[in-house]
Design a protein around this motif. Sequence first.
Motif, short mmCIF file in Angstrom:
data_model
loop_
_atom_site.label_atom_id
_atom_site.label_comp_id
_atom_site.label_asym_id
_atom_site.label_seq_id
_atom_site.Cartn_x
_atom_site.Cartn_y
_atom_site.Cartn_z
N ALA A 124 0.48 -1.52 -0.25
CA ALA A 124 0.25 0.01 -0.12
C ALA A 124 0.58 1.12 0.15
O ALA A 124 0.50 2.58 -0.80
CB ALA A 124 -1.43 -0.38 1.30
N ASN A 127 2.25 1.84 -3.56
CA ASN A 127 0.52 2.36 -4.26
C ASN A 127 0.35 1.23 -5.24
O ASN A 127 -0.60 1.13 -6.44
CB ASN A 127 0.51 3.29 -5.18
CG ASN A 127 0.22 4.66 -4.54
OD1 ASN A 127 0.01 4.49 -3.37
ND2 ASN A 127 0.66 5.39 -4.22
N ILE A 129 -1.36 -2.04 -4.24
CA ILE A 129 -2.51 -2.13 -4.21
C ILE A 129 -3.54 -1.36 -3.96
O ILE A 129 -3.14 -0.05 -3.43
CB ILE A 129 -2.86 -3.26 -3.35
CG1 ILE A 129 -2.18 -2.48 -1.78
CG2 ILE A 129 -2.15 -4.81 -3.19
CD1 ILE A 129 -2.42 -3.44 -0.61
N SER A 130 -4.59 -0.82 -4.30
CA SER A 130 -5.28 0.34 -4.13
C SER A 130 -5.96 0.29 -2.34
O SER A 130 -5.68 -0.80 -1.89
CB SER A 130 -7.37 -0.33 -4.70
OG SER A 130 -7.57 -1.62 -3.92
N GLN A 131 -6.29 1.45 -2.43
CA GLN A 131 -6.67 2.17 -1.25
C GLN A 131 -7.25 0.27 -0.67
O GLN A 131 -8.09 0.70 0.56
CB GLN A 131 -6.81 2.76 -0.87
CG GLN A 131 -7.10 3.55 0.46
CD GLN A 131 -5.94 3.82 1.48
OE1 GLN A 131 -4.98 3.71 1.04
NE2 GLN A 131 -6.18 3.42 3.14
N SER A 132 -8.92 0.46 -1.05
CA SER A 132 -9.67 -0.37 -1.43
C SER A 132 -9.47 -1.52 -0.23
O SER A 132 -9.63 -2.10 0.41
CB SER A 132 -11.04 -0.34 -2.12
OG SER A 132 -10.48 -0.75 -2.90
N GLN A 133 -8.70 -2.40 -1.51
CA GLN A 133 -8.23 -3.57 -1.02
C GLN A 133 -7.58 -3.39 0.78
O GLN A 133 -7.05 -4.37 1.07
CB GLN A 133 -7.27 -3.46 -1.86
CG GLN A 133 -8.08 -4.53 -3.39
CD GLN A 133 -6.49 -4.66 -4.73
OE1 GLN A 133 -5.49 -4.50 -4.45
NE2 GLN A 133 -6.51 -5.41 -4.98
N ASP A 135 -8.14 -1.30 2.39
CA ASP A 135 -8.82 -1.43 3.74
C ASP A 135 -9.39 -2.43 4.43
O ASP A 135 -9.64 -2.70 5.01
CB ASP A 135 -9.98 -0.46 3.51
CG ASP A 135 -9.53 1.34 3.66
OD1 ASP A 135 -8.24 0.95 3.84
OD2 ASP A 135 -10.15 1.99 2.95
N GLN A 136 -10.00 -3.42 3.11
CA GLN A 136 -10.32 -4.64 3.12
C GLN A 136 -9.44 -5.78 4.40
O GLN A 136 -9.32 -6.19 4.89
CB GLN A 136 -10.85 -5.64 1.91
CG GLN A 136 -11.16 -6.89 2.20
CD GLN A 136 -11.46 -7.49 0.37
OE1 GLN A 136 -10.75 -7.05 -0.50
NE2 GLN A 136 -12.11 -8.81 0.60
#
Length: 368
Positions: A124, A127, A129-133, A135-136
Amino acid sequence: MHRFFLPACLLAALSGGCGKPAPRQVPPLRVEAVRAQEEPIPNRMSFIGYLSSNFDAVIQPRVNGFLASRHFANGMPVRRGQLLFTIDPSQLSTSMLAARAELESARARALEARNNYDRAVPLARINAISQSQFDQYTAQFRAAEAAVQSAEQALRNARMNVSYTELRSPIDGTISNTSAHVGDYVGPGTQFTVLTTVSNTDTMTVDVAIPMSQYLRLAGGRTSLYDNEGLLSDIRLTLADGTRYPGEGFYSYTRKDIPNATGTLVLVVAFPNPDGTLKPGQFAHVAANVGPVRPHVVVPQRCVIQSQGQASVWVVGPDSTVRYRRIEPGGTYGDMWCIDRGLQAGEAVVANGVQKMRDGAKVIPEIR
């Protein structure tokens, strides 16, 4: 003239011979008398009641199960921590093993979630991976940690339930009987929600009922009906066979309700019972001083005559004349009788031979 002289002399002789002798005067009776004294006498009252245990500990099973064993005899003393009942732990032990397995599974899922989170953190930052991934992965890790905590609590509850299969006495005391038998299904929601009780017998209590009219007269200006510390003193207990219990009682508390039928204030007094001499339900005769000590006019009990509900004394006046006088006696104190009305301190009263007295008779008093 001489013929009238003889009949006159004869008449005089006859009239003198038929005359009654002068009445003999009865000498004054010598009597023992005592002077009424004014002494500070406590108001001694007697009460009848029954002994009760200081409190009862109710033995209730917290878990459901079949009663496996009992380890006491009805009505016998038990000690704090003593094992009383055992409930079959089989079903609860199975639940505990299931909770332990669930905890291990939760820990494994938490380890996987933590590893995923640890790998996602550097990705993260660049960058990758996405921020949503990210957060998951974070949410999964936190949920897995919470699941571990929940599983740990479930295991603790399961272990606690297994420990509840052993019922132990919470206090020292005397245990009652039980209606449950080995093999009965006991616990909340069953007919055996209460198995028995253990009564504390280190201290025994007795209810002392004082009529409200007497309480208000003896309370000494107390502002509260429930603040009765110091109202009772020298509290003594006599058992059914007439023996006096050696321990002195003490005031415990005042019951909150005043019975409408009797209109009495109920005070609870307690007696130490270190050797277990006193038993719950035993007959008790309690005597105590109620209220402050006040001066009373007292005379020996043998001076007071009681007949048909009336009390009286023979009072010796300054001229050694006895007079009958009605009095209103109060309570007794030793061999003395407290006089509420009708007699003043310093007056002399007849102490013996009262059956021979008549109102207005002269006596020779021997005052003691």
